[in-house]
Structure formats: C-alpha cells, structure tokens
Design a protein around this motif. Structure first.
Motif, short mmCIF file in Angstrom:
data_model
loop_
_atom_site.label_atom_id
_atom_site.label_comp_id
_atom_site.label_asym_id
_atom_site.label_seq_id
_atom_site.Cartn_x
_atom_site.Cartn_y
_atom_site.Cartn_z
N LEU A 42 1.12 -1.15 0.10
CA LEU A 42 0.18 0.08 -0.08
C LEU A 42 0.97 1.14 0.08
O LEU A 42 1.92 1.26 0.62
CB LEU A 42 -0.85 0.06 1.08
N PRO A 43 0.26 2.33 -0.56
CA PRO A 43 1.09 3.62 -0.52
C PRO A 43 0.91 3.90 1.29
O PRO A 43 0.21 3.66 1.76
CB PRO A 43 0.45 4.36 -1.28
N THR A 44 1.62 5.23 1.29
CA THR A 44 1.76 5.71 2.60
C THR A 44 0.22 6.23 2.84
O THR A 44 -0.34 6.83 2.01
CB THR A 44 2.60 7.07 2.61
N LEU A 45 -0.30 5.95 3.97
CA LEU A 45 -1.64 6.45 4.11
C LEU A 45 -1.54 7.50 5.41
O LEU A 45 -0.82 7.38 6.57
CB LEU A 45 -2.67 5.46 4.64
N ASN A 46 -2.02 8.79 5.13
CA ASN A 46 -2.02 9.90 6.10
C ASN A 46 -3.03 9.57 7.14
O ASN A 46 -4.45 10.04 7.00
CB ASN A 46 -2.03 11.26 5.40
N ASN A 47 -2.78 9.43 8.56
CA ASN A 47 -3.62 9.38 9.61
C ASN A 47 -5.04 8.52 9.09
O ASN A 47 -6.06 9.09 9.21
CB ASN A 47 -4.10 10.64 9.92
N PRO A 48 -4.66 7.35 8.91
CA PRO A 48 -5.97 6.53 8.03
C PRO A 48 -7.04 6.08 9.21
O PRO A 48 -6.61 5.71 10.29
CB PRO A 48 -5.42 5.39 7.57
#
Ligand SMILES: C[S@@+](CC[C@H](N)C(=O)[O-])C[C@H]1O[C@@H](n2cnc3c(N)ncnc32)[C@H](O)[C@@H]1O
Length: 234
Positions: A42-48
């Motif tokens: 997965l790509p980087t997820l920001n505060n998921p």
C-alpha cells in the motif's frame, strides 16, 4: 513493529498455557510478517481510519495500529477474544488508537465511506466471500484499500465478484501449507506439548483437532492474501 511477546496479552508461561485463547493469540503473531508484507504493497496513508472485520484477539488490529498512525476499529462477536484484545490494548501504547466494537459485522452501523483501509482475515470464509465484500464495500471510501485473507479456492468466482464490485487487485499472494506449519501450527503444537496442566486434551480439544486435520490434509490450510483497491465510485 513490537516483538512477538510484547504484543501479546501473555503474562507468564503458566498463564500462557492454561488459556487456549492466549496460546492461539501468541502463536498467531508468528504469521504477522505476512500481513506486513501485504501492507507494504500500500502507499503511505496519512492518519488513516481503519477497520478490522472479525478481529478475533486483535493480532491484525495491533499490527495495523503499529504500522500506521491512525485509528483502528476492531469488530468481532467473540467475548473471550475481545477480552484478550482489551488486555493487550491496556498494556500497550494503543489505548487511543483502537476502538473495540463487540457486534456482528452484519450489524455494523458505520457511516458509508468511513474507512481508508479495511482488513478481513479469516472472516470471509466464515460469512461468505460476497457477503463480506458487500459489507466492507458499504463503509470503505472510494479509492480506499481492502485486504482480504481468505482460504484458497474458487479463485475465478472470487475474481468475478471483485470485478463486479469494481475492485482492482493490486497484489495477491499465497500462504502454502508449509508456511502454515512453520509460522503457526508448529508453535501451537509445541506450546500444547510443553504444558503439563491437567485436562490438557480437553482444554485444547479444538486446537488438537485442527492440528490433526492439518496433518491429514495440509493442502486444506492454504490461504490467499488479496490486496485490493476500490476502483470507482458506485
Ligand atoms: C479465523 S478467526 C480470525 C481472527 C482474526 N481476524 C485473525 O486473523 O487473527 C475469524 C473471526 O471471525 C469472527 N466472526 C465470525 N463471524 C463473525 C460475524 N458475523 N461478525 C463478527 N465477527 C465474526 C470470529 O469470532 C473470529 O474471531
């Protein structure tokens, strides 16, 4: 990622031995690396905002909480497994990151399109592949990610269902029977054999039956990770 022991609710070898839920949980952590491999696609997820459907004692839940700085909702009906997860949360840094929801996934009432990432490990083979996908789809954001860990088999039918719901397969990989032995059943077997509590056969009846089935028909235990992206709004 914390190490295996510090992630579990176990306090001592004695406790570890007499509580079959804790023993399974402890051994389950040896499979962690495969979910981490899936997450690394997965790509980087920001505060998921994340959901673990059928979380059990929360091994995948705690991996998510360690891997991403976000919030995880953990849904299951099993009171004993959730009690262990609650203990683990209390001992770790996860307190604000994990919310336990004791309910059936069929009764989830999250707002549509709440989640950036949903995982379902070992659930869809219980409730049905399409049933599980439909439930996840209702609450996953458009362009959100879904990781399903499912028993092997009916691959074409599952791909047809995924296409119908507009899910793109980013990656798919198999855990074969050797992986299941090396990363789970061998540990479970050793742990049960090492203990000397009375009524061992009774206490670990289900686990021993599962190990016996593994020895008889190991190929039944092959499983597949699907790393998916919800491709289009619908
Ligand atoms: C094989 S276990 C997997 C647990 C956890 N996901 C893991 O990978 O360690 C399947 C879990 O699904 C849960 N489950 C089955 N049906 C469910 C339902 N309708 N709603 C919520 N949880 C369910 C069970 O209680 C069990 O904890």
């Amino acid at each position: 990622m914390n190490d295996i022991k510090s992630n579990t609710g176990l306090t001592s070898p004695e406790n570890a031995y007499v509580d079959p839920v804790a023993v399974r949980d402890n051994c389950r952590y040896y499979l962690s690396k495969h979910l981490i491999k899936a997450l690394n696609h997965l790509p980087t997820l920001n505060n998921p905002v994340m959901l673990d459907m059928g979380c059990g004692s929360g091994v995948p839940t705690t991996i998510l909480a360690n891997h991403f700085e976000g919030k995880v909702f953990a849904v299951d009906t099993d009171i004993r497994a959730l009690t262990l997860l609650r203990r683990k949360i209390a001992r770790q840094k996860f307190a604000s990151a994990i919310t336990i929801c004791r309910k059936s996934v069929f009764d989830m009432d999250f707002t549509p399109q709440t989640f950036d990432l949903i995982i379902a490990e070992g659930l869809l083979n219980v409730i049905g592949f399409e049933n599980g996908l439909k439930l996840a789809d209702q609450v996953l954001k458009n362009q959100g990610y879904l990781i399903i860990h499912d028993e092997e088999g009916e691959s074409e039918a599952k791909q047809e269902i995924l296409a119908r719901y507009h899910y793109q397969i980013i990656q798919r990989f198999t855990l074969d029977e050797k992986v299941w032995w090396n990363d789970f059943y061998s540990h479970l077997n050793s742990r049960i054999e090492a203990g000397n509590a009375p009524h061992k056969q009774e206490l670990f009846q289900n686990d021993l039956a599962e190990i016996a089935l593994y020895r008889e028909k190991p190929a039944l235990f092959r499983s597949v990770y699907y790393i998916l992206r919800k491709a289009t709004p619908h």
